[in-house]
Design an enzyme around this catalytic site. Structure first.
Site, PDB file in Angstrom:
ATOM      1  N   LYS A   1       0.824  -1.315  -0.013  1.00  0.00           N
ATOM      2  CA  LYS A   1       0.104  -0.024   0.220  1.00  0.00           C
ATOM      3  C   LYS A   1       0.812   1.300  -0.049  1.00  0.00           C
ATOM      4  CE  LYS A   1      -1.907   2.553   3.135  1.00  0.00           C
ATOM      5  NZ  LYS A   1      -2.189   2.775   4.248  1.00  0.00           N
TER       6      LYS A   1
ATOM      7  N   ASP B   1      -6.544   1.476   1.313  1.00  0.00           N
ATOM      8  CA  ASP B   1      -6.539   1.542   2.754  1.00  0.00           C
ATOM      9  C   ASP B   1      -8.201   1.256   3.307  1.00  0.00           C
ATOM     10  OD1 ASP B   1      -8.358   3.545   2.226  1.00  0.00           O
ATOM     11  OD2 ASP B   1      -7.055   5.216   3.157  1.00  0.00           O
TER      12      ASP B   1
END
Ligand code: SF4
Length: 227
Positions: free
Chosen positions: A132, A150
């Site tokens: 991420k 997220d």
């Protein structure tokens, strides 16, 4: 990593619905961008590493002072664990993040001439940088069409039908495949902001949601309720 999915859309959105949904989100937040404080690519990388399992607001309280002392990988190594810890002690996982910042700065100097690499594979070799984080840096710093997932994006994608999945990786794969390349960068920020401020975890504020008519979430909160 996986977040909890409680209720989700009964089907995936169709291609046309996705485009309209994202266009409307982008129109509602035409200047959507990361809320993390940063001034260059190195400070962005530092801020994103510090933001793991911590709110952007908490990170923004510590980064200006930290980056004033250590604006480059050389300066971060020189500041060392003790100096970094003194700056970031108020945020979650600060001990591990302190070690990451020293290590990743050393790696940047040793392996990348002090520059931030521009591929996911290279970014993921850095301490504290997972998929991420790498995706955020690629999208924000280099304008690459990635879709970082997220907790806000994960929730929004599952609820609305933009891209459903039980794990972060599954949602990322679905969104990468389904969101048109040209819309990925702007969609990333628009989705985060929408999840953070409108499609909230505990109670989505559907009554003021600009995509209410397209969203496939079966339990929309269409009437404003007081807490
Ligand atoms: S209608 Fe509700 S559930 Fe759907 S995206 Fe908007 S806030 Fe989220």
């Amino acid at each position: 990593m996986s977040y909890k999915v409680s209720y989700e859309a009964p089907r995936d959105m169709k291609e046309g619905e996705i485009v309209t949904f994202l266009q409307m989100l982008a129109k509602a937040s035409p200047h959507a961008q990361t809320e993390l404080y940063y001034t260059d690519t190195f400070s962005l990388l530092v801020a994103v590493v510090l933001s793991a399992q911590t709110t952007d607001m908490s990170v923004n309280k510590v980064t200006p002072a930290l980056l004033a002392l250590a604006p480059t990988p050389e300066a971060m190594v020189a500041l060392g664990e003790e100096g970094i810890a003194a700056c970031i002690r108020t945020i979650g996982l600060w001990r591990a993040k302190t070690r990451y910042l020293v290590r990743l700065s050393q790696q940047l100097l040793t392996n990348y001439g002090g520059e931030i690499p521009q591929t996911r594979e290279a970014l993921e070799t850095l301490a504290g940088v997972g998929r991420k984080t790498a995706n955020v840096v690629l999208s924000v710093a280099f304008g690459k069409p990635t879709v970082p997932v997220d907790t806000h994006v994960f929730r929004l994608a599952n609820r609305s039908g933009l891209g459903r999945g039980r794990s972060v990786r599954a949602v990322e794969k679905a969104l990468e495949k389904r969101i048109p390349e040209s819309m990925k960068c702007i969609s990333h920020h628009a989705m985060i902001l929408h999840g953070r401020y409108v499609c909230k975890a505990r109670k989505p504020e559907c009554w003021r949601c600009v995509v209410q008519n397209i969203c496939l979430f079966p339990c929309k909160e269409v009437n404003k309720k007081s807490d």
